[in-house]
Motif scaffolding. Structure first.
Motif, PDB file in Angstrom:
ATOM      1  N   ARG A   1       0.816  -1.219   0.000  1.00 22.86           N
ATOM      2  CA  ARG A   1       0.000   0.000   0.000  1.00 22.86           C
ATOM      3  C   ARG A   1       0.849   1.269   0.000  1.00 22.86           C
ATOM      4  N   GLY A   2       1.929   1.255   0.786  1.00 27.02           N
ATOM      5  CA  GLY A   2       2.809   2.432   0.856  1.00 27.02           C
ATOM      6  C   GLY A   2       3.382   2.765  -0.510  1.00 27.02           C
TER       7      GLY A   2
ATOM      8  N   PHE B   1       0.916   4.378  -3.019  1.00 30.85           N
ATOM      9  CA  PHE B   1       0.723   5.829  -2.907  1.00 30.85           C
ATOM     10  C   PHE B   1       1.948   6.591  -3.402  1.00 30.85           C
TER      11      PHE B   1
ATOM     12  N   LEU C   1       1.526   6.537  -7.123  1.00 26.91           N
ATOM     13  CA  LEU C   1       0.332   7.280  -7.545  1.00 26.91           C
ATOM     14  C   LEU C   1       0.617   8.786  -7.494  1.00 26.91           C
ATOM     15  N   ILE C   2       1.210   9.210  -6.396  1.00 34.09           N
ATOM     16  CA  ILE C   2       1.537  10.642  -6.240  1.00 34.09           C
ATOM     17  C   ILE C   2       2.516  11.075  -7.340  1.00 34.09           C
TER      18      ILE C   2
ATOM     19  N   GLU D   1       0.852  11.394 -10.684  1.00 37.80           N
ATOM     20  CA  GLU D   1       0.013  12.604 -10.701  1.00 37.80           C
ATOM     21  C   GLU D   1       0.863  13.861 -10.857  1.00 37.80           C
TER      22      GLU D   1
ATOM     23  N   VAL E   1       0.456  16.419 -13.920  1.00 38.65           N
ATOM     24  CA  VAL E   1       0.172  17.846 -13.683  1.00 38.65           C
ATOM     25  C   VAL E   1       1.255  18.695 -14.344  1.00 38.65           C
TER      26      VAL E   1
ATOM     27  N   LEU F   1       1.206  18.219 -18.361  1.00 39.66           N
ATOM     28  CA  LEU F   1       0.068  18.873 -19.032  1.00 39.66           C
ATOM     29  C   LEU F   1       0.161  20.389 -18.923  1.00 39.66           C
TER      30      LEU F   1
ATOM     31  N   GLU G   1       3.354  -1.399   8.049  1.00 40.04           N
ATOM     32  CA  GLU G   1       3.403  -0.568   6.842  1.00 40.04           C
ATOM     33  C   GLU G   1       2.570   0.687   7.094  1.00 40.04           C
TER      34      GLU G   1
ATOM     35  N   ILE H   1       1.120   4.255   6.423  1.00 38.98           N
ATOM     36  CA  ILE H   1       0.867   5.170   5.295  1.00 38.98           C
ATOM     37  C   ILE H   1       0.515   6.534   5.868  1.00 38.98           C
TER      38      ILE H   1
ATOM     39  N   ALA I   1      -0.143  11.645   2.536  1.00 38.59           N
ATOM     40  CA  ALA I   1       0.033  11.039   1.205  1.00 38.59           C
ATOM     41  C   ALA I   1      -1.318  10.852   0.533  1.00 38.59           C
ATOM     42  N   ARG I   2      -2.309  10.403   1.303  1.00 37.96           N
ATOM     43  CA  ARG I   2      -3.657  10.220   0.735  1.00 37.96           C
ATOM     44  C   ARG I   2      -4.227  11.568   0.273  1.00 37.96           C
TER      45      ARG I   2
ATOM     46  N   MET J   1      -2.622  14.254  -0.487  1.00 39.59           N
ATOM     47  CA  MET J   1      -1.834  14.725  -1.633  1.00 39.59           C
ATOM     48  C   MET J   1      -2.321  14.056  -2.919  1.00 39.59           C
ATOM     49  N   ALA J   2      -2.568  12.754  -2.843  1.00 39.59           N
ATOM     50  CA  ALA J   2      -3.026  12.003  -4.031  1.00 39.59           C
ATOM     51  C   ALA J   2      -4.366  12.550  -4.522  1.00 39.59           C
ATOM     52  N   VAL J   3      -5.275  12.845  -3.590  1.00 39.38           N
ATOM     53  CA  VAL J   3      -6.604  13.366  -3.961  1.00 39.38           C
ATOM     54  C   VAL J   3      -6.471  14.766  -4.565  1.00 39.38           C
TER      55      VAL J   3
ATOM     56  N   LEU K   1      -3.878  16.149  -6.059  1.00 37.03           N
ATOM     57  CA  LEU K   1      -3.248  16.099  -7.385  1.00 37.03           C
ATOM     58  C   LEU K   1      -4.208  15.556  -8.435  1.00 37.03           C
ATOM     59  N   ALA K   2      -5.035  14.598  -8.045  1.00 38.20           N
ATOM     60  CA  ALA K   2      -6.042  14.063  -8.977  1.00 38.20           C
ATOM     61  C   ALA K   2      -6.996  15.185  -9.395  1.00 38.20           C
TER      62      ALA K   2
ATOM     63  N   ALA L   1      -6.252  18.364  -9.466  1.00 35.22           N
ATOM     64  CA  ALA L   1      -5.496  19.281 -10.335  1.00 35.22           C
ATOM     65  C   ALA L   1      -5.450  18.752 -11.766  1.00 35.22           C
ATOM     66  N   ILE L   2      -5.265  17.424 -11.916  1.00 28.75           N
ATOM     67  CA  ILE L   2      -5.231  16.823 -13.266  1.00 28.75           C
ATOM     68  C   ILE L   2      -6.581  17.016 -13.958  1.00 28.75           C
TER      69      ILE L   2
END
Lengths: 519, 169
Positions: free
Chosen positions: A41-42, A45, A48-49, A52, A56, A59, B136, B138, B142-143, B145-147, B149-150, B152-153
Motif C-alpha cells: 500500500r505504501g 501511494f 500514484l503521487i 500525478e 500535472v 500537461l 506498513e 501510510i 500522502a492520501r 496529496m493524491a486526492v 493532485l487528482a 489538479a489533473i
C-alpha cells in the motif's frame, strides 16, 4: 555575435519535453500495477503521487508552451505550422534530450525518496540517474527491506535508460517526424539499424523484449534450482535480466550478485552482459543470419583483444598483490574475469564486496579494471565509455600513419576497416573518434580530481570516477551515503554526460550561455 | 599430608588457569561484526567466529545444504550450512523482519569450495529473535496529496478540452 534564443525555441523544446515527461509517467503504471498486485500500500501511494505530479507538470508545461508559441505566431506569421506538427531542428532535438534526462532523473527520484530508503532527495536523484544512465552505483539504505515495487522501478529505469528515454517516446508516443532522428542521435545512438528511425527504435525494443523473455526464463529456472521460491525467482530473474542486458548493474539485494552464491547465475549474466555490449546493428545482422559479421566486425575484434589484455593486467595484478583469487583458475575466473567483464561491458555486477576491491586488490589489478571500464563496449549499445569502434578507428589511424612513414612518399596509403561494411578511414572519422575520446578522458579526470579534493587517494578516485563516467557501477568503496554532497553532484554530472556522449550536454551549455550573453 | 605454601601457590595458579580456559570455552567463538570482517578479512580467515544478524531475502536450500544471507545492519554475508539448520527459519523482506540469528562457524575470506565467495561455513544457527511482520505505515498526508493532485489533473484536462472547443467555434 551570439544570438539569444527566441521564445519560440523554448516553447518548441518545452512542448516536446512535456510529451517525453508524460511518456515517462506512463511507464510508472507498471510499478503501480505491481504494488497493487503485491498488496504494497505504501509504494502504491508513492507511485500514484509521482504519476500525478508528472501528469500535472507535463500537461501544464504543454499548455504553457502551446500558448507561448501561439502568441509568438501572431507576432511573426512565419510560424505557419502548429506546435504539434512542427519538426524540431538539431538544436531543439539535442536540448530536448539533455533536459529529458534531467527531468527523468528528478521525476524518477520522487517515488524512491518517498519510500524513505534514501536519506535525501539528492541521494534519490543519484540513484535515479544511476538507473537511467545504466550505471548501477547505489545509495539505497536498507536495500534488503525495500519493497518489490520500488525494486522493480530501480531496474525498470535501467531498462528504459538502456534503450534510451527518447527511444521509448519515439517507439510508443511519437507518430513519426523527421526531428525524431535528431533526438535519437542526441541519446548517443548515431547509427540507424533500419532506414527509418522509428522502425529502428521499434527494432531495439523487439530485440530487448525477446532477450527479456529468454533471459528471464533462464534466470528464473536457475533461481528455482538454487532454492528460491518460484515467485521470487521470477522477480529476481526479471530484475537481473534488466540489469545485465542493459549493462546497468543494480541487483535486488544489497550483496549484488554475491547474494546468489551460484555460478549458473554468473554464467548467464556474463552472456547477457556481452549481448548488451554489442551494437544493435550487429544484433540485426545476427538476427538476419549474417553470423560472419560477428567475426569480421572491428568492434568485436577490438573488444576481444581489449578484454584479453585488461584481464591479463588484472590477473597479474592479483597475483603480484598476493590476492587469494589468484590461487587457481576457478577463483580467478569467477572473481577476476567476472569483475573484469562486468567492468568492460559497463555493467557493474559484483561478486565481491566493494571494500574488498578497495583494500585487497593491488594497484595494478585496479589499473587493469580502470582501463577496461574506461574503454567500454560497442557504439549504439547500452554500454558507456569510449567504445570499441573509436578505439579501433584510432588504432587504424596509427597504422595508417606508420605506413605513411614507411612507404615511399608517392605511395597512396589507404586504410579501411570492417564495420557492417568496408569503410575507408577518413580524417574526419578519426577526428570525431579522437574528440569523443578526449572528452571522456577529461570527464574521467574531473571526477578523479573531485574525489582527491574530497580526501580519497588517486587510484580509488580514478576507479570510482571512471566507473561513474563510463556508466559502469563497480565501486571500490567511495560511493556511500556518507560521501560529500559535492562529490555526489559530480558523479551525477558524469553519469549524465557520459551516457549522452557530450554533444547534447554541450548544446545545452551553449544554449544557456546564449540565453545569458546573447543579444 | 602437609600442605606447604609452595603447594598452595601452585594450586592457586592451576585453578586460575583452569577457570580462564573454562570461561573461554563456555563463551564460544568471538562475535565479529561485518565491518571487522570486511576491513581485515585476512585476520579472521580460517578462524571459527560468531556472526549475528537478520536473515534476509531467501533461504536457498540446495540438497543437504543451504545458503542464507545474514545482515548485521551494515552489510550482509553468505552463510553455508546444513539444510537441517535452517528448517523453520524465516527470511526478512519488505513485509517481514527476518529471524535474528547467531551463526557460528569457519570464516573464509575467499572460499575455495565456493568460487572465492567470502562466506561462513556455519556449524550452528541459533535464533535470537523470532521473525515478525513489519508495520506498513501510510502517511495520511500522502492520501490527501493524491486526492489533491487528482483534482489538479481533472482541472487541467477540463481547461484543455474547453480551449479546444473554443478554438473550434
Amino acid at each position: 555575435m551570439i544570438l539569444r534564443p527566441r521564445a519560440e525555441d523554448i516553447a518548441i523544446i518545452g512542448y516536446h519535453l512535456s510529451k517525453i515527461i508524460l511518456g515517462l509517467g506512463l511507464t510508472m503504471l507498471l510499478p503501480l500495477g505491481c504494488s497493487f498486485l503485491c498488496g504494497e500500500r505504501g509504494p502504491f501511494f508513492d507511485f500514484l503521487i509521482t504519476i500525478e505530479i508528472i501528469f500535472v507538470s507535463g500537461l501544464f508545461m504543454m499548455q504553457v508552451c502551446r500558448a507561448a508559441y501561439e502568441s509568438g505566431k501572431k507576432k511573426a506569421p512565419a510560424y505557419e505550422k502548429s506546435i504539434a506538427s512542427l519538426d524540431p531542428n538539431w538544436m531543439h532535438g539535442m536540448i530536448m534530450v539533455a533536459l529529458s534526462w534531467l527531468a527523468a532523473m528528478i521525476l524518477g527520484a520522487i517515488p524512491l525518496w518517498l519510500s524513505g530508503h534514501w536519506i535525501s532527495f539528492l541521494d534519490a536523484c543519484f540513484e535515479s540517474m544511476s538507473g537511467f544512465a545504466t550505471t548501477g552505483l547505489s545509495l539505497a539504505q536498507d536495500l534488503d527491506h525495500l519493497s518489490l515495487t520500488h525494486n522493480l522501478w530501480r531496474h525498470l529505469t535501467m531498462f528504459i535508460g538502456g534503450q534510451g528515454i527518447v527511444v521509448v517516446a519515439l517507439s510508443f508516443f511519437v507518430k513519426g517526424f523527421s526531428g525524431a532522428f535528431r533526438m535519437y542521435v542526441g541519446e548517443a545512438r548515431d547509427e540507424r539499424v533500419l532506414p527509418n528511425v522509428i522502425n529502428t527504435a521499434r527494432f531495439i525494443w523487439g530485440v530487448s523484449f525477446t532477450y527479456l523473455a529468454l533471459g528471464t526464463a533462464a534466470l528464473w529456472a536457475v533461481g528455482m534450482k538454487n532454492g528460491m521460491e518460484p515467485g521470487r525467482a521470477l522477480f529476481h530473474g526479471a530484475c537481473i535480466f534488466m540489469a545485465a542486458f542493459d549493462t546497468g548493474g543494480f541487483a535486488p539485494q544489497s550483496q549484488n550478485m554475491l547474494y546468489y552464491h551460484n555460478y549458473g547465475m554468473e554464467i548467464i549474466t556474463a552472456v547477457l552482459m556481452v549481448l548488451g555490449a554489442i551494437n544493435f546493428r550487429l544484433h540485426y545482422h545476427l538476427w538476419t543470419g549474417n553470423r560472419r559479421e560477428l567475426l569480421r566486425n572491428i568492434e568485436m575484434r577490438v573488444l576481444f583483444i581489449s578484454v584479453m589484455i585488461t584481464f591479463a593486467v588484472t590477473a597479474v595484478g592479483l597475483k603480484v598483490g598476493g590476492s587469494a583469487y589468484a590461487s587457481g583458475a576457478p577463483l580467478l575466473l569467477r572473481k577476476g574475469f567476472y569483475q573484469l567483464l562486468s567492468g568492460h561491458t559497463g555493467t557493474g555486477f559484483m561478486t565481491v564486496c566493494a571494500e574488498q576491491i578497495g583494500k585487497e586488490w593491488s594497484d595494478l589489478a585496479l589499473v587493469g579494471m580502470i582501463c577496461a571500464m574506461a574503454l567500454g563496449g560497442a557504439v549504439s549499445s547500452t554500454t558507456g565509455g569510449i567504445k570499441m569502434l573509436r578505439i579501433g578507428i584510432i588504432a587504424e589511424a596509427f597504422v595508417q600513419d606508420i605506413k605513411k612513414v614507411i612507404f615511399p612518399s608517392r605511395a597512396m596509403v589507404e586504410q579501411k576497416f570492417h564495420h557492417i561494411k568496408e569503410v575507408f578511414l577518413e580524417d574526419k572519422t578519426v577526428r570525431a573518434a579522437l574528440m569523443v575520446t578526449l572528452a571522456y578522458i577529461i570527464l574521467y579526470g574531473i571526477g578523479t580530481l573531485a574525489g582527491m579534493l574530497c580526501g580519497f587517494g588517486f587510484i580509488p578516485s580514478l576507479f570510482e570516477s571512471t566507473s561513474a563516467a563510463a556508466n559502469v557501477g563497480l565501486s571500490c568503496g567511495i560511493t556511500s551515503v556518507g560521501m560529500p554532497a559535492a562529490l555526489k553532484v559530480v558523479y551525477i554530472f558524469q553519469m549524465w554526460a557520459g551516457r549522452l556522449e557530450f554533444i547534447a550536454v554541450f548544446t545545452l551549455a551553449g544554449f544557456l550561455l546564449a540565453a545569458i550573453k546573447g543579444k | 599430608m602437609r600442605i606447604t605454601l609452595k603447594t598452595l601457590t601452585v594450586l592457586f595458579f592451576l585453578s586460575a588457569a583452569l577457570a580462564v580456559s573454562c570461561r573461554g570455552a563456555c563463551a564460544g567463538p568471538e562475535t565479529v561484526s561485518s565491518s571487522a570482517l570486511f576491513s581485515d578479512p585476512g585476520l579472521y580467515d580460517g578462524r571459527t567466529i560468531s556472526f549475528e544478524g537478520e536473515i534476509i531475502g531467501d533461504i536457498m536450500k540446495r540438497g543437504r545444504y543451504a545458503w542464507i544471507n545474514v545482515n548485521d545492519g551494515r552489510s550482509a554475508i553468505g552463510v553455508f550450512t546444513a539444510a537441517e539448520n535452517v528448517a523453520g527459519l524465516s527470511a526478512g523482506g519488505y513485509k517481514r523482519q527476518g529471524d535474528i540469528v547467531r551463526v557460528s562457524g569457519e570464516f573464509h575470506r575467499a572460499c575455495p569450495g565456493h568460487g572465492g565467495d567470502m562466506d561462513i561455513h556455519a556449524g550452528s544457527v541459533t535464533v535470537i529473535i523470532k521473525s515478525a511482520a513489519r508495520e506498513e505505515a501510510i502517511c495520511p498526508a500522502a492520501r490527501r496529496m493524491a486526492v489533491l493532485l487528482a483534482g489538479a489533473i481533472c482541472l487541467l484536462l477540463i481547461s484543455m478540452l474547453y480551449g479546444r472547443l473554443r478554438k473550434k467555434r
